[in-house]
Design an enzyme around this catalytic site. Structure first.
Site, PDB file in Angstrom:
ATOM      1  N   TYR A  70      -1.668  -0.320  11.160  1.00 29.11           N
ATOM      2  CA  TYR A  70      -1.893  -1.011   9.872  1.00 29.11           C
ATOM      3  C   TYR A  70      -0.709  -0.797   8.937  1.00 29.11           C
ATOM      4  O   TYR A  70      -0.107  -1.753   8.430  1.00 29.11           O
ATOM      5  CB  TYR A  70      -3.185  -0.510   9.209  1.00 29.11           C
ATOM      6  N   THR A  78       0.821  -1.213   0.000  1.00 26.53           N
ATOM      7  CA  THR A  78       0.000   0.000   0.000  1.00 26.53           C
ATOM      8  C   THR A  78       0.854   1.263   0.000  1.00 26.53           C
ATOM      9  O   THR A  78       1.997   1.253   0.500  1.00 26.53           O
ATOM     10  CB  THR A  78      -0.902  -0.011   1.259  1.00 26.53           C
ATOM     11  N   ASP A  79       0.280   2.356  -0.497  1.00 27.15           N
ATOM     12  CA  ASP A  79       0.982   3.653  -0.448  1.00 27.15           C
ATOM     13  C   ASP A  79       1.177   4.129   0.992  1.00 27.15           C
ATOM     14  O   ASP A  79       2.036   4.967   1.267  1.00 27.15           O
ATOM     15  CB  ASP A  79       0.232   4.719  -1.269  1.00 27.15           C
ATOM     16  N   GLU A  80       0.387   3.559   1.925  1.00 23.97           N
ATOM     17  CA  GLU A  80       0.448   4.046   3.309  1.00 23.97           C
ATOM     18  C   GLU A  80       1.794   3.760   3.978  1.00 23.97           C
ATOM     19  O   GLU A  80       2.112   4.364   4.995  1.00 23.97           O
ATOM     20  CB  GLU A  80      -0.695   3.450   4.139  1.00 23.97           C
ATOM     21  N   LYS A 100       2.189  -3.370   7.388  1.00 24.71           N
ATOM     22  CA  LYS A 100       2.394  -3.587   5.951  1.00 24.71           C
ATOM     23  C   LYS A 100       3.853  -3.269   5.563  1.00 24.71           C
ATOM     24  O   LYS A 100       4.448  -3.970   4.749  1.00 24.71           O
ATOM     25  CB  LYS A 100       1.431  -2.715   5.133  1.00 24.71           C
TER      26      LYS A 100
HETATM   27  P1  NAD Z   1     -10.233  -6.770   2.648  1.00 23.48           P
HETATM   28  O1  NAD Z   1     -10.214  -6.464   4.090  1.00 23.48           O
HETATM   29  O2  NAD Z   1     -11.443  -6.476   1.848  1.00 23.48           O
HETATM   30  O3  NAD Z   1      -9.918  -8.326   2.417  1.00 23.48           O
HETATM   31  C1  NAD Z   1      -8.951  -9.008   3.154  1.00 23.48           C
HETATM   32  C2  NAD Z   1      -9.191 -10.505   2.975  1.00 23.48           C
HETATM   33  O4  NAD Z   1      -8.152 -11.203   3.687  1.00 23.48           O
HETATM   34  C3  NAD Z   1     -10.523 -10.997   3.546  1.00 23.48           C
HETATM   35  O5  NAD Z   1     -11.145 -11.865   2.640  1.00 23.48           O
HETATM   36  C4  NAD Z   1     -10.118 -11.721   4.830  1.00 23.48           C
HETATM   37  O6  NAD Z   1     -11.006 -12.780   5.168  1.00 23.48           O
HETATM   38  C5  NAD Z   1      -8.746 -12.251   4.449  1.00 23.48           C
HETATM   39  N1  NAD Z   1      -7.890 -12.503   5.620  1.00 23.48           N
HETATM   40  C6  NAD Z   1      -7.685 -11.695   6.687  1.00 23.48           C
HETATM   41  N2  NAD Z   1      -6.852 -12.280   7.574  1.00 23.48           N
HETATM   42  C7  NAD Z   1      -6.498 -13.483   7.036  1.00 23.48           C
HETATM   43  C8  NAD Z   1      -5.654 -14.545   7.457  1.00 23.48           C
HETATM   44  N3  NAD Z   1      -4.994 -14.484   8.626  1.00 23.48           N
HETATM   45  N4  NAD Z   1      -5.542 -15.632   6.665  1.00 23.48           N
HETATM   46  C9  NAD Z   1      -6.207 -15.700   5.483  1.00 23.48           C
HETATM   47  N5  NAD Z   1      -7.035 -14.741   5.032  1.00 23.48           N
HETATM   48  C10 NAD Z   1      -7.168 -13.633   5.796  1.00 23.48           C
HETATM   49  O7  NAD Z   1      -8.948  -6.045   2.044  1.00 23.48           O
HETATM   50  P2  NAD Z   1      -8.731  -5.391   0.612  1.00 23.48           P
HETATM   51  O8  NAD Z   1      -9.168  -3.993   0.652  1.00 23.48           O
HETATM   52  O9  NAD Z   1      -9.249  -6.312  -0.427  1.00 23.48           O
HETATM   53  O10 NAD Z   1      -7.129  -5.384   0.563  1.00 23.48           O
HETATM   54  C11 NAD Z   1      -6.418  -6.485   0.023  1.00 23.48           C
HETATM   55  C12 NAD Z   1      -4.939  -6.188   0.101  1.00 23.48           C
HETATM   56  O11 NAD Z   1      -4.641  -5.014  -0.639  1.00 23.48           O
HETATM   57  C13 NAD Z   1      -4.430  -5.925   1.506  1.00 23.48           C
HETATM   58  O12 NAD Z   1      -3.165  -6.539   1.640  1.00 23.48           O
HETATM   59  C14 NAD Z   1      -4.310  -4.414   1.607  1.00 23.48           C
HETATM   60  O13 NAD Z   1      -3.295  -4.049   2.496  1.00 23.48           O
HETATM   61  C15 NAD Z   1      -3.947  -4.071   0.177  1.00 23.48           C
HETATM   62  N6  NAD Z   1      -4.363  -2.742  -0.300  1.00 23.48           N
HETATM   63  C16 NAD Z   1      -5.649  -2.325  -0.170  1.00 23.48           C
HETATM   64  C17 NAD Z   1      -6.043  -1.090  -0.693  1.00 23.48           C
HETATM   65  C18 NAD Z   1      -7.470  -0.610  -0.597  1.00 23.48           C
HETATM   66  O14 NAD Z   1      -7.724   0.552  -0.943  1.00 23.48           O
HETATM   67  N7  NAD Z   1      -8.418  -1.388  -0.173  1.00 23.48           N
HETATM   68  C19 NAD Z   1      -5.099  -0.283  -1.321  1.00 23.48           C
HETATM   69  C20 NAD Z   1      -3.772  -0.733  -1.417  1.00 23.48           C
HETATM   70  C21 NAD Z   1      -3.423  -1.972  -0.908  1.00 23.48           C
HETATM   71  O1  DAU Z   2      -4.157   4.082   0.591  1.00 24.12           O
HETATM   72  C1  DAU Z   2      -4.377   2.701   0.547  1.00 24.12           C
HETATM   73  C2  DAU Z   2      -5.167   2.292   1.759  1.00 24.12           C
HETATM   74  O2  DAU Z   2      -6.486   2.814   1.590  1.00 24.12           O
HETATM   75  C3  DAU Z   2      -5.218   0.790   1.978  1.00 24.12           C
HETATM   76  O3  DAU Z   2      -3.923   0.325   2.232  1.00 24.12           O
HETATM   77  C4  DAU Z   2      -6.146   0.439   3.139  1.00 24.12           C
HETATM   78  O4  DAU Z   2      -6.275  -0.958   3.254  1.00 24.12           O
HETATM   79  C5  DAU Z   2      -7.512   1.044   2.877  1.00 24.12           C
HETATM   80  O5  DAU Z   2      -8.365   0.799   3.974  1.00 24.12           O
HETATM   81  C6  DAU Z   2      -7.404   2.544   2.624  1.00 24.12           C
HETATM   82  O6  DAU Z   2      -7.018   3.245   3.819  1.00 24.12           O
HETATM   83  P1  DAU Z   2      -7.649   4.670   4.207  1.00 24.12           P
HETATM   84  O7  DAU Z   2      -7.499   4.874   5.654  1.00 24.12           O
HETATM   85  O8  DAU Z   2      -7.160   5.733   3.294  1.00 24.12           O
HETATM   86  O9  DAU Z   2      -9.179   4.364   3.797  1.00 24.12           O
HETATM   87  P2  DAU Z   2     -10.571   4.653   4.528  1.00 24.12           P
HETATM   88  O10 DAU Z   2     -11.643   4.291   3.543  1.00 24.12           O
HETATM   89  O11 DAU Z   2     -10.650   4.081   5.887  1.00 24.12           O
HETATM   90  O12 DAU Z   2     -10.545   6.232   4.676  1.00 24.12           O
HETATM   91  C7  DAU Z   2     -10.379   7.094   3.555  1.00 24.12           C
HETATM   92  C8  DAU Z   2     -10.354   8.515   4.062  1.00 24.12           C
HETATM   93  O13 DAU Z   2     -11.646   8.866   4.559  1.00 24.12           O
HETATM   94  C9  DAU Z   2      -9.405   8.749   5.225  1.00 24.12           C
HETATM   95  O14 DAU Z   2      -8.842  10.043   5.103  1.00 24.12           O
HETATM   96  C10 DAU Z   2     -10.296   8.690   6.460  1.00 24.12           C
HETATM   97  C11 DAU Z   2     -11.608   9.228   5.947  1.00 24.12           C
HETATM   98  N1  DAU Z   2     -12.843   8.664   6.584  1.00 24.12           N
HETATM   99  C12 DAU Z   2     -12.962   7.311   6.611  1.00 24.12           C
HETATM  100  C13 DAU Z   2     -14.082   6.742   7.179  1.00 24.12           C
HETATM  101  C14 DAU Z   2     -14.227   5.244   7.250  1.00 24.12           C
HETATM  102  C15 DAU Z   2     -13.830   9.514   7.056  1.00 24.12           C
HETATM  103  O15 DAU Z   2     -13.712  10.751   6.979  1.00 24.12           O
HETATM  104  N2  DAU Z   2     -14.940   8.945   7.612  1.00 24.12           N
HETATM  105  C16 DAU Z   2     -15.108   7.602   7.707  1.00 24.12           C
HETATM  106  O16 DAU Z   2     -16.141   7.135   8.247  1.00 24.12           O
END
Ligand code: NAD
Ligand code: DAU
Length: 340
Positions: free
Chosen positions: A154, A128-130, A158
């Site tokens: 988190y 992730t970019d985070e 990562k």
């Molecule tokens: P998500 O939370 O929707 O899905 C995570 C999945 O992993 C779920 O199906 C969960 O059951 C499974 N899981 C959790 N713990 C586990 C374990 N111990 N063993 C096996 N399975 C397990 O997450 P997502 O948003 O689909 O993110 C997927 C990946 O992409 C993550 O690694 C996250 O860090 C990365 N990522 C997410 C975003 C985003 O915006 N959502 C952006 C950049 C990177």
């Molecule tokens: O940047 C990549 C990441 O994006 C991934 O690695 C993470 O898995 C994914 O959860 C996401 O993280 P963020 O913290 O950026 O996403 P989130 O949707 O939780 O929040 C997006 C922005 O919105 C953040 O600035 C917090 C704000 N927010 C979020 C929630 C849930 C609110 O203002 N209100 C809310 O209720």
């Protein structure tokens, strides 16, 4: 036929990726390993399971369980591992950091050990970019060489996993890639994340909790564009390299929430400013020149269109949404926002 082990394939991005692999008609067999936490939903891939019984197999399993995962990898003669499995929600990591270390760090090392033992052709870590921390408004976007400076449990977990992947490449020559992507949006995202949360609350005329002043900026990428980039890195990424993936779509949270309300024709009065997230990163933005130049990838989905498509998907899939919002989750949600 190549065998691809996808972890976390019942979650948001993992299930979209598996769907994309089958849509692309590739010569792949997919093994999906997922623990089915609150974020893992077998409904996401029910149709794929039915349509491709010989090419798709699911195992309910914790990636931290080395013995179990290793057996699956050996038995299925796995070529590639793509690790999506993670605890992924920043707010939850502030409540329970240890759980994030278990899955995101120990889970990664368990997979790396099995990859090494079984001479896997490529191990791809979905990061992730985070991990880069936070930018100011006038800073240049993150490049792959930016220092790692994670601010939440988190992102720290990562970043730790990324460093382990790097160490297995350097110390054991394990063929690896790491992708670091910005915020994804699209179908099948659990409604605790900003976009689906705001859509769901608007549909139910519930207040929309915007953290702080809503000025924090995220760079949004449609999940399908992310999936395309992952497949490119799997097939063509240079071994040992890290690739940034971004959407070129920076927007402040408050503007994004206003857009969702406009699409749904709901009043702006639903917006409620609440206490800020601790350690809230101000801005993310990605420089994706490397993947664009080397692998000819760029984001295709226009953010305005993608957002409208996403809102329409949630409207057409209200049953999916209602089923995923369990009583347990609602209790968790109410408690979290009561304290803000
Ligand atoms: P998500 O939370 O929707 O899905 C995570 C999945 O992993 C779920 O199906 C969960 O059951 C499974 N899981 C959790 N713990 C586990 C374990 N111990 N063993 C096996 N399975 C397990 O997450 P997502 O948003 O689909 O993110 C997927 C990946 O992409 C993550 O690694 C996250 O860090 C990365 N990522 C997410 C975003 C985003 O915006 N959502 C952006 C950049 C990177
Ligand atoms: O940047 C990549 C990441 O994006 C991934 O690695 C993470 O898995 C994914 O959860 C996401 O993280 P963020 O913290 O950026 O996403 P989130 O949707 O939780 O929040 C997006 C922005 O919105 C953040 O600035 C917090 C704000 N927010 C979020 C929630 C849930 C609110 O203002 N209100 C809310 O209720």
């Amino acid at each position: 036929m190549k065998v691809c082990l996808v972890t976390g394939g019942m979650g948001f991005i993992g299930s979209n990726f598996i769907r994309y692999l089958f849509e692309s008609n590739l010569d792949f067999k997919v093994i999906n390993v997922d623990k089915l936490t609150y974020a893992g939903n077998p409904e996401n891939l029910k149709d794929i399971e039915e349509k491709h019984p010989n090419q798709y197999k699911f195992y309910k399993m914790d990636i931290c369980d080395f013995k179990a995962v290793d057996e699956i990898i050996l038995k299925n003669d796995v070529d590639y591992i793509i690790n999506f499995a993670a605890e992924s929600h920043v707010d939850r990591s502030i409540i329970n950091p240890s759980l994030f270390c278990d899955t995101n760090i120990s889970g990664t090392i368990s997979l790396l050990n099995s990859a090494k033992k079984n001479n896997i052709k490529k191990y791809l870590q979905i990061s992730t970019d985070e991990v880069y921390g936070s930018l100011n408004f006038n800073d240049a976007p993150f490049t792959e060489n930016h220092q790692l400076a994670p601010n939440s449990p988190y992102s720290a977990s990562k970043a730790s996993a990324d460093l382990l992947v790097r160490a297995y490449y350097k110390s054991f020559n394990l063929p690896v890639n790491i992708t670091r992507c910005s915020n994804n949006y699209g179908p099948y995202q659990f409604p605790e994340k900003l976009i689906p949360l705001m859509i769901n609350n608007s549909l139910n005329n519930k207040s929309l909790p915007v953290y702080g002043k809503g000025i924090n900026v995220r760079d949004w990428l449609h999940v399908k564009d992310h999936c395309k980039a992952i497949l490119k890195v799997l097939k063509e990424g240079r071994i040992g390299e890290i690739y940034n993936i971004g959407g070129d779509s920076e927007i402040a949270n408050i503007e994004l929430v206003e857009k969702i309300l406009k699409i749904l024709d709901k009043p702006q009065s639903l917006i409620k400013f609440v206490k800020d997230r601790p350690g809230h990163d101000l801005r993310y933005a990605m420089n994706h020149n490397k993947i664009t130049k080397e692998l000819h990838w760029k984001p295709d989905v226009d953010f305005e269109k993608g957002l409208k498509m996403t809102v329409d998907w949630y409207i057409s899939n209200r049953i999916w949404l209602e089923n995923i919002i369990t009583k347990e989750y609602l209790k968790f949600y109410e408690k979290q926002y009561k304290n803000r």
